[in-house]
Design an enzyme around this catalytic site. Sequence first.
Site, PDB file in Angstrom:
ATOM      1  N   ASN A  13       0.875  -1.178   0.000  1.00 58.60           N
ATOM      2  CA  ASN A  13       0.000   0.000   0.000  1.00 58.60           C
ATOM      3  C   ASN A  13       0.906   1.220   0.000  1.00 58.60           C
ATOM      4  O   ASN A  13       1.507   1.548   1.023  1.00 58.60           O
ATOM      5  CB  ASN A  13      -0.889  -0.021   1.254  1.00 58.60           C
ATOM      6  CG  ASN A  13      -1.699   1.269   1.392  1.00 58.60           C
ATOM      7  OD1 ASN A  13      -1.819   2.037   0.439  1.00 58.60           O
ATOM      8  ND2 ASN A  13      -2.251   1.501   2.576  1.00 58.60           N
ATOM      9  N   LYS A  15       0.129   4.249  -0.278  1.00 58.36           N
ATOM     10  CA  LYS A  15      -0.506   5.446   0.295  1.00 58.36           C
ATOM     11  C   LYS A  15      -0.287   6.638  -0.661  1.00 58.36           C
ATOM     12  O   LYS A  15      -0.256   6.448  -1.861  1.00 58.36           O
ATOM     13  CB  LYS A  15       0.014   5.720   1.700  1.00 58.36           C
ATOM     14  CG  LYS A  15      -0.009   4.469   2.570  1.00 58.36           C
ATOM     15  CD  LYS A  15       0.180   4.746   4.014  1.00 58.36           C
ATOM     16  CE  LYS A  15       0.316   3.420   4.751  1.00 58.36           C
ATOM     17  NZ  LYS A  15       0.078   3.533   6.180  1.00 58.36           N
ATOM     18  N   HIS A  99      -9.525   1.036   4.649  1.00 59.16           N
ATOM     19  CA  HIS A  99      -8.251   1.199   5.362  1.00 59.16           C
ATOM     20  C   HIS A  99      -8.482   2.120   6.557  1.00 59.16           C
ATOM     21  O   HIS A  99      -9.277   3.060   6.479  1.00 59.16           O
ATOM     22  CB  HIS A  99      -7.197   1.785   4.409  1.00 59.16           C
ATOM     23  CG  HIS A  99      -5.819   1.757   4.988  1.00 59.16           C
ATOM     24  ND1 HIS A  99      -5.390   2.700   5.892  1.00 59.16           N
ATOM     25  CD2 HIS A  99      -4.790   0.881   4.824  1.00 59.16           C
ATOM     26  CE1 HIS A  99      -4.139   2.409   6.249  1.00 59.16           C
ATOM     27  NE2 HIS A  99      -3.754   1.311   5.610  1.00 59.16           N
ATOM     28  N   GLU A 101      -6.884   4.518   7.672  1.00 60.25           N
ATOM     29  CA  GLU A 101      -6.681   5.954   7.401  1.00 60.25           C
ATOM     30  C   GLU A 101      -7.902   6.561   6.716  1.00 60.25           C
ATOM     31  O   GLU A 101      -8.230   7.724   6.927  1.00 60.25           O
ATOM     32  CB  GLU A 101      -5.400   6.145   6.567  1.00 60.25           C
ATOM     33  CG  GLU A 101      -4.157   5.895   7.412  1.00 60.25           C
ATOM     34  CD  GLU A 101      -2.940   5.395   6.653  1.00 60.25           C
ATOM     35  OE1 GLU A 101      -2.887   5.529   5.419  1.00 60.25           O
ATOM     36  OE2 GLU A 101      -2.030   4.851   7.308  1.00 60.25           O
ATOM     37  N   GLU A 171      -5.554  -5.353  10.341  1.00 58.77           N
ATOM     38  CA  GLU A 171      -4.558  -4.311  10.579  1.00 58.77           C
ATOM     39  C   GLU A 171      -4.835  -3.605  11.904  1.00 58.77           C
ATOM     40  O   GLU A 171      -5.657  -2.677  11.952  1.00 58.77           O
ATOM     41  CB  GLU A 171      -4.619  -3.274   9.456  1.00 58.77           C
ATOM     42  CG  GLU A 171      -4.297  -3.832   8.088  1.00 58.77           C
ATOM     43  CD  GLU A 171      -3.663  -2.792   7.204  1.00 58.77           C
ATOM     44  OE1 GLU A 171      -2.528  -3.011   6.786  1.00 58.77           O
ATOM     45  OE2 GLU A 171      -4.273  -1.738   6.968  1.00 58.77           O
ATOM     46  N   GLY A 177       2.094   2.031  10.522  1.00 56.40           N
ATOM     47  CA  GLY A 177       3.002   3.169  10.362  1.00 56.40           C
ATOM     48  C   GLY A 177       3.688   3.596  11.649  1.00 56.40           C
ATOM     49  O   GLY A 177       4.281   4.671  11.724  1.00 56.40           O
ATOM     50  N   SER A 217       3.204  -2.453  10.149  1.00 55.83           N
ATOM     51  CA  SER A 217       4.663  -2.456  10.303  1.00 55.83           C
ATOM     52  C   SER A 217       5.294  -3.814   9.992  1.00 55.83           C
ATOM     53  O   SER A 217       6.277  -4.208  10.623  1.00 55.83           O
ATOM     54  CB  SER A 217       5.065  -1.970  11.698  1.00 55.83           C
ATOM     55  OG  SER A 217       4.564  -0.671  11.916  1.00 55.83           O
ATOM     56  N   GLY A 239       4.913   1.094   4.637  1.00 49.94           N
ATOM     57  CA  GLY A 239       6.268   1.642   4.515  1.00 49.94           C
ATOM     58  C   GLY A 239       7.237   0.754   3.747  1.00 49.94           C
ATOM     59  O   GLY A 239       7.949   1.222   2.850  1.00 49.94           O
TER      60      GLY A 239
HETATM   61  C1  PEP Z   1      -0.829  -0.041   5.794  1.00 48.80           C
HETATM   62  O1  PEP Z   1      -0.766   1.067   5.310  1.00 48.80           O
HETATM   63  O2  PEP Z   1      -1.796  -0.768   5.546  1.00 48.80           O
HETATM   64  C2  PEP Z   1       0.263  -0.484   6.664  1.00 48.80           C
HETATM   65  C3  PEP Z   1       0.196  -1.656   7.222  1.00 48.80           C
HETATM   66  O3  PEP Z   1       1.318   0.380   6.826  1.00 48.80           O
HETATM   67  P1  PEP Z   1       2.734   0.048   7.534  1.00 48.80           P
HETATM   68  O4  PEP Z   1       3.214  -1.252   6.965  1.00 48.80           O
HETATM   69  O5  PEP Z   1       3.601   1.200   7.174  1.00 48.80           O
HETATM   70  O6  PEP Z   1       2.464  -0.071   8.999  1.00 48.80           O
END
Ligand code: PEP
Length: 256
Positions: A13, A15, A99, A101, A171, A177, A217, A239
């Site tokens: 992802n 973003k 998601h 966010e 998640e 993040g 993460s 990330g």
């Molecule tokens: C995400 O954006 O779905 C995500 C899991 O981000 P990160 O891996 O950066 O925590």
Amino acid sequence: MNRRYRKTIIAGNWKMNKTPLEAKTLIEEMKPLLAKCKWCEMVLCVPFTDIQTAVKSARGSKIAIGAQNMHFEKSGAFTGEISADMLKEMGVKYVIIGHSERRQYFNETDIDCNKKVKVAIAAGLRPILCCGETLEEREQDVTLEVVRKQIKIALRDVSPDDIKKVVIAYEPIWAIGTGKTATAEQAGEVCSAIRDCLRELYGARAARAITVQYGGSMNAKNALELLTQPDVDGGLIGGASLKAPDFAAIVEAANQ
Ligand code: PEP
């Protein structure tokens, strides 16, 4: 992972990162690193403006392109929005729905997710439906209830035939993040509870065929341990999907 019954899917992802030119460069860098991938599907969920370039750059590789959101109406007066049909016509295969966010900054609800999941499937896209608890909810020990509620509302009226097209991404919001990862046991416990919920809704056979990813993460170092959990069938990666070697290392972990 349990490859006997379901596909392992590693999805990035991106973003709101990467211009079309940067997307091309990153995909070109990833392609040779991902060429040996045998056992898992690879998806890159890119910004809308990168889709055309990403589809073109990924051609000839096993990378599928996904979007990060869509609107639940087919068309109409929704300035600034993008429909499922528009994505499909551009060569998109997957779309992230709900998601955290989107829920946090754009007030998306489980009911919105339900509408989007159904419209995505009808358009021929595979939804990656996100669910997960806040830190407060985990501390209050209501994680499983929260996730079950999200899943049940978002999948309302999704038929037993269509559920095969859905991917679920667990998640935990406190892990996205933040650099804080759920332990393999925490991820395994919730992904297994999600499968129990899917079993109640769709029966054992359908439930065991659905890919349930972990996201939060996930990185080159922790991927293997998370993926050894029997109900963790892949990852949704933020990330670490922005760096070709890191994403490739996660894919490699999924291939073991
Ligand atoms: C995400 O954006 O779905 C995500 C899991 O981000 P990160 O891996 O950066 O925590």
